[in-house]
Design an enzyme around this catalytic site. Structure first.
Site, PDB file in Angstrom:
ATOM      1  N   ASP A 164       0.872  -1.154   0.000  1.00 40.04           N
ATOM      2  CA  ASP A 164       0.000   0.000   0.000  1.00 40.04           C
ATOM      3  C   ASP A 164       0.928   1.228   0.000  1.00 40.04           C
ATOM      4  O   ASP A 164       2.097   1.127   0.367  1.00 40.04           O
ATOM      5  CB  ASP A 164      -0.870  -0.037   1.267  1.00 40.04           C
ATOM      6  CG  ASP A 164      -1.680   1.223   1.442  1.00 40.04           C
ATOM      7  OD1 ASP A 164      -2.321   1.651   0.469  1.00 40.04           O
ATOM      8  OD2 ASP A 164      -1.659   1.796   2.557  1.00 40.04           O
ATOM      9  N   LEU A 165       0.430   2.375  -0.428  1.00 43.52           N
ATOM     10  CA  LEU A 165       1.292   3.568  -0.510  1.00 43.52           C
ATOM     11  C   LEU A 165       1.123   4.474   0.719  1.00 43.52           C
ATOM     12  O   LEU A 165       2.041   4.640   1.520  1.00 43.52           O
ATOM     13  CB  LEU A 165       0.954   4.351  -1.792  1.00 43.52           C
ATOM     14  CG  LEU A 165       1.710   5.665  -1.991  1.00 43.52           C
ATOM     15  CD1 LEU A 165       3.200   5.422  -2.199  1.00 43.52           C
ATOM     16  CD2 LEU A 165       1.124   6.433  -3.198  1.00 43.52           C
ATOM     17  N   ASP A 166      -0.079   5.053   0.840  1.00 45.03           N
ATOM     18  CA  ASP A 166      -0.334   6.052   1.880  1.00 45.03           C
ATOM     19  C   ASP A 166      -0.254   5.420   3.266  1.00 45.03           C
ATOM     20  O   ASP A 166      -1.042   4.524   3.582  1.00 45.03           O
ATOM     21  CB  ASP A 166      -1.721   6.675   1.689  1.00 45.03           C
ATOM     22  CG  ASP A 166      -1.830   7.455   0.382  1.00 45.03           C
ATOM     23  OD1 ASP A 166      -0.903   8.210   0.059  1.00 45.03           O
ATOM     24  OD2 ASP A 166      -2.861   7.298  -0.315  1.00 45.03           O
ATOM     25  N   ASN A 208      -3.543   9.578  -6.980  1.00 45.55           N
ATOM     26  CA  ASN A 208      -2.354  10.432  -6.998  1.00 45.55           C
ATOM     27  C   ASN A 208      -1.069   9.635  -6.808  1.00 45.55           C
ATOM     28  O   ASN A 208       0.000  10.217  -6.612  1.00 45.55           O
ATOM     29  CB  ASN A 208      -2.450  11.481  -5.886  1.00 45.55           C
ATOM     30  CG  ASN A 208      -3.627  12.424  -6.091  1.00 45.55           C
ATOM     31  OD1 ASN A 208      -3.757  13.040  -7.136  1.00 45.55           O
ATOM     32  ND2 ASN A 208      -4.499  12.510  -5.091  1.00 45.55           N
ATOM     33  N   THR A 222       1.758  10.003   3.840  1.00 40.52           N
ATOM     34  CA  THR A 222       0.741  10.880   3.262  1.00 40.52           C
ATOM     35  C   THR A 222      -0.607  10.771   3.958  1.00 40.52           C
ATOM     36  O   THR A 222      -1.483  11.613   3.723  1.00 40.52           O
ATOM     37  CB  THR A 222       0.564  10.563   1.763  1.00 40.52           C
ATOM     38  OG1 THR A 222       0.683   9.159   1.619  1.00 40.52           O
ATOM     39  CG2 THR A 222       1.603  11.263   0.914  1.00 40.52           C
ATOM     40  N   LYS A 252     -10.841  -1.226  -1.882  1.00 40.66           N
ATOM     41  CA  LYS A 252     -10.606  -2.076  -0.713  1.00 40.66           C
ATOM     42  C   LYS A 252     -11.787  -1.886   0.235  1.00 40.66           C
ATOM     43  O   LYS A 252     -12.267  -0.763   0.354  1.00 40.66           O
ATOM     44  CB  LYS A 252      -9.309  -1.666   0.006  1.00 40.66           C
ATOM     45  CG  LYS A 252      -8.055  -1.754  -0.862  1.00 40.66           C
ATOM     46  CD  LYS A 252      -6.870  -1.078  -0.162  1.00 40.66           C
ATOM     47  CE  LYS A 252      -5.667  -0.982  -1.091  1.00 40.66           C
ATOM     48  NZ  LYS A 252      -4.537  -0.228  -0.509  1.00 40.66           N
ATOM     49  N   SER A 292      -2.387   0.575  -4.554  1.00 42.03           N
ATOM     50  CA  SER A 292      -2.925   1.714  -3.805  1.00 42.03           C
ATOM     51  C   SER A 292      -4.287   2.133  -4.329  1.00 42.03           C
ATOM     52  O   SER A 292      -4.558   2.050  -5.524  1.00 42.03           O
ATOM     53  CB  SER A 292      -1.953   2.894  -3.939  1.00 42.03           C
ATOM     54  OG  SER A 292      -2.545   4.079  -3.465  1.00 42.03           O
ATOM     55  N   ALA A 293      -5.120   2.643  -3.412  1.00 44.17           N
ATOM     56  CA  ALA A 293      -6.426   3.179  -3.817  1.00 44.17           C
ATOM     57  C   ALA A 293      -6.315   4.586  -4.389  1.00 44.17           C
ATOM     58  O   ALA A 293      -7.263   5.118  -4.955  1.00 44.17           O
ATOM     59  CB  ALA A 293      -7.344   3.219  -2.594  1.00 44.17           C
ATOM     60  N   SER A 294      -5.133   5.194  -4.254  1.00 41.49           N
ATOM     61  CA  SER A 294      -4.995   6.611  -4.611  1.00 41.49           C
ATOM     62  C   SER A 294      -4.866   6.847  -6.108  1.00 41.49           C
ATOM     63  O   SER A 294      -4.159   6.135  -6.804  1.00 41.49           O
ATOM     64  CB  SER A 294      -3.759   7.187  -3.920  1.00 41.49           C
ATOM     65  OG  SER A 294      -3.543   8.507  -4.359  1.00 41.49           O
ATOM     66  N   LYS A 320      -8.765   5.820   6.068  1.00 40.36           N
ATOM     67  CA  LYS A 320      -7.543   5.170   5.592  1.00 40.36           C
ATOM     68  C   LYS A 320      -7.882   3.999   4.674  1.00 40.36           C
ATOM     69  O   LYS A 320      -8.683   3.135   5.026  1.00 40.36           O
ATOM     70  CB  LYS A 320      -6.691   4.680   6.765  1.00 40.36           C
ATOM     71  CG  LYS A 320      -5.999   5.814   7.482  1.00 40.36           C
ATOM     72  CD  LYS A 320      -5.020   5.289   8.515  1.00 40.36           C
ATOM     73  CE  LYS A 320      -4.274   6.450   9.165  1.00 40.36           C
ATOM     74  NZ  LYS A 320      -3.452   5.996  10.291  1.00 40.36           N
ATOM     75  N   GLY A 321      -7.265   3.975   3.511  1.00 42.81           N
ATOM     76  CA  GLY A 321      -7.466   2.876   2.565  1.00 42.81           C
ATOM     77  C   GLY A 321      -8.746   2.989   1.772  1.00 42.81           C
ATOM     78  O   GLY A 321      -9.005   2.188   0.874  1.00 42.81           O
ATOM     79  N   GLU A 339       0.168  -3.225   4.670  1.00 42.51           N
ATOM     80  CA  GLU A 339      -0.994  -2.322   4.761  1.00 42.51           C
ATOM     81  C   GLU A 339      -1.069  -1.625   6.114  1.00 42.51           C
ATOM     82  O   GLU A 339      -0.739  -2.222   7.133  1.00 42.51           O
ATOM     83  CB  GLU A 339      -2.280  -3.143   4.616  1.00 42.51           C
ATOM     84  CG  GLU A 339      -2.928  -3.092   3.265  1.00 42.51           C
ATOM     85  CD  GLU A 339      -3.516  -1.739   2.912  1.00 42.51           C
ATOM     86  OE1 GLU A 339      -3.634  -0.873   3.793  1.00 42.51           O
ATOM     87  OE2 GLU A 339      -3.879  -1.552   1.749  1.00 42.51           O
ATOM     88  N   ASP A 340      -1.560  -0.389   6.111  1.00 43.60           N
ATOM     89  CA  ASP A 340      -1.781   0.310   7.389  1.00 43.60           C
ATOM     90  C   ASP A 340      -3.264   0.469   7.694  1.00 43.60           C
ATOM     91  O   ASP A 340      -3.623   1.088   8.695  1.00 43.60           O
ATOM     92  CB  ASP A 340      -1.128   1.702   7.387  1.00 43.60           C
ATOM     93  CG  ASP A 340      -1.849   2.669   6.457  1.00 43.60           C
ATOM     94  OD1 ASP A 340      -2.302   2.229   5.382  1.00 43.60           O
ATOM     95  OD2 ASP A 340      -1.956   3.856   6.803  1.00 43.60           O
TER      96      ASP A 340
HETATM   97  C1  BG6 Z   1      -5.739   5.674   0.022  1.00 45.63           C
HETATM   98  C2  BG6 Z   1      -5.751   6.492   1.292  1.00 45.63           C
HETATM   99  O1  BG6 Z   1      -4.448   5.173  -0.192  1.00 45.63           O
HETATM  100  O2  BG6 Z   1      -6.111   6.480  -1.092  1.00 45.63           O
HETATM  101  C3  BG6 Z   1      -7.117   7.137   1.489  1.00 45.63           C
HETATM  102  O3  BG6 Z   1      -5.445   5.668   2.396  1.00 45.63           O
HETATM  103  C4  BG6 Z   1      -7.477   7.945   0.251  1.00 45.63           C
HETATM  104  O4  BG6 Z   1      -7.084   7.941   2.636  1.00 45.63           O
HETATM  105  C5  BG6 Z   1      -7.408   7.066  -0.996  1.00 45.63           C
HETATM  106  O5  BG6 Z   1      -8.790   8.494   0.388  1.00 45.63           O
HETATM  107  C6  BG6 Z   1      -7.689   7.822  -2.280  1.00 45.63           C
HETATM  108  O6  BG6 Z   1      -6.647   8.728  -2.504  1.00 45.63           O
HETATM  109  P1  BG6 Z   1      -6.676   9.883  -3.594  1.00 45.63           P
HETATM  110  O7  BG6 Z   1      -5.235  10.361  -3.600  1.00 45.63           O
HETATM  111  O8  BG6 Z   1      -7.044   9.257  -4.918  1.00 45.63           O
HETATM  112  O9  BG6 Z   1      -7.645  10.911  -3.161  1.00 45.63           O
HETATM  113 MG    MG Z   2      -2.729   3.210   3.556  1.00 45.15          MG
END
Ligand code: BG6
Ligand code: MG
Length: 216
Positions: free
Chosen positions: A8-10, A115, A16, A142, A111-113, A44-45, A166-167
């Site tokens: 996982d990233l964040d 970004n 972050t 997730k 990662s779910a992000s 988170k996640g 994972e956190d």
């Molecule tokens: C996850 C974070 O990795 O990404 C969440 O733990 C976050 O807190 C999710 O909401 C989505 O991220 P982003 O950068 O696409 O808004």
């Molecule tokens: Mg995380």
């Protein structure tokens, strides 16, 4: 045997999670309420739009905004979050993570992000991953296992040889539903379902991981 580590990233590779929280808390303040760090744990996640729902619910504002307004609020949060991210440097990679990633075993980012790519580039991490699967490529967040299954498939690894770091509780559940073992990173209280816990990567070696995970 462990042949693939999925990160996982964040909150695992970089801190972050703190920036996500600060950006949500600022949005909440604009909307007239305090969003506490304890409430922030639940984001988170979780995907951006699902996180927004959690924030709005915390302020008793669920159902108050149209879909278009929710998009605007999420965009505002993201713009604020990106202001933090755009200042990131490789110094923000969490202690011990880069050394651990340099091991011979295959490494994947899951990662779910949306970004994730920006953060990897800012922190000089992209070359350390064999594959990257992020929020732009998955349709089910997730605790659905999609992100980890796609990550394993990208490097042709069977779930049984993968370990997920994972956190977030949602990520530990996703790993389990993917048929993978997991490491709960950090002190979060909600990670008890993980195969093992790890406070920090500092000083942590692949040999220690293999010993602990393969013994269990
Ligand atoms: C996850 C974070 O990795 O990404 C969440 O733990 C976050 O807190 C999710 O909401 C989505 O991220 P982003 O950068 O696409 O808004
Ligand atoms: Mg995380």
């Amino acid at each position: 045997m462990i042949d693939c580590c999925i990160f996982d990233l964040d909150g695992v590779v970089v801190d972050t999670a703190r920036y996500h929280y600060l950006a949500w808390a600022a949005l909440a303040r604009e909307l007239g309420f305090e969003f506490t760090p304890v409430q922030g744990e639940a984001t988170k996640g979780v995907s951006r739009m699902a996180s927004l729902e959690i924030v709005l619910r915390a302020g008793g504002l669920e159902g108050r905004f149209s879909a278009a307004e929710r998009e605007r609020l999420a965009a505002e949060k993201n713009a604020r979050y990106l202001r933090f991210v755009s200042q990131m440097t490789p110094a923000e990679v969490l202690p011990g993570v880069a050394a651990f990633l340099h091991r011979g075993v295959r490494t994947v980012l899951g990662s779910a992000s949306k970004n994730a790519g920006t953060i990897l580039d800012r922190c000089g991490l992209r070359p350390l991953f064999d594959a990257v699967v992020d929020g732009n490529e998955v349709s089910r967040a997730k605790p659905d296992p999609e992100v980890f299954l796609k990550g394993a498939a990208a490097v042709d690894a069977a779930p049984s040889v993968c370990v997920v770091f994972e956190d977030a509780a949602a990520g530990i559940e996703a790993a389990s539903r993917a048929g993978m073992r997991s490491v709960g990173v950090g002190g979060g209280a909600s990670l008890s379902a993980a195969t093992m816990r790890l406070e920090t990567f500092a000083g942590f070696t692949f040999e220690q991981l293999a010993m602990k995970i393969d013994r269990d």
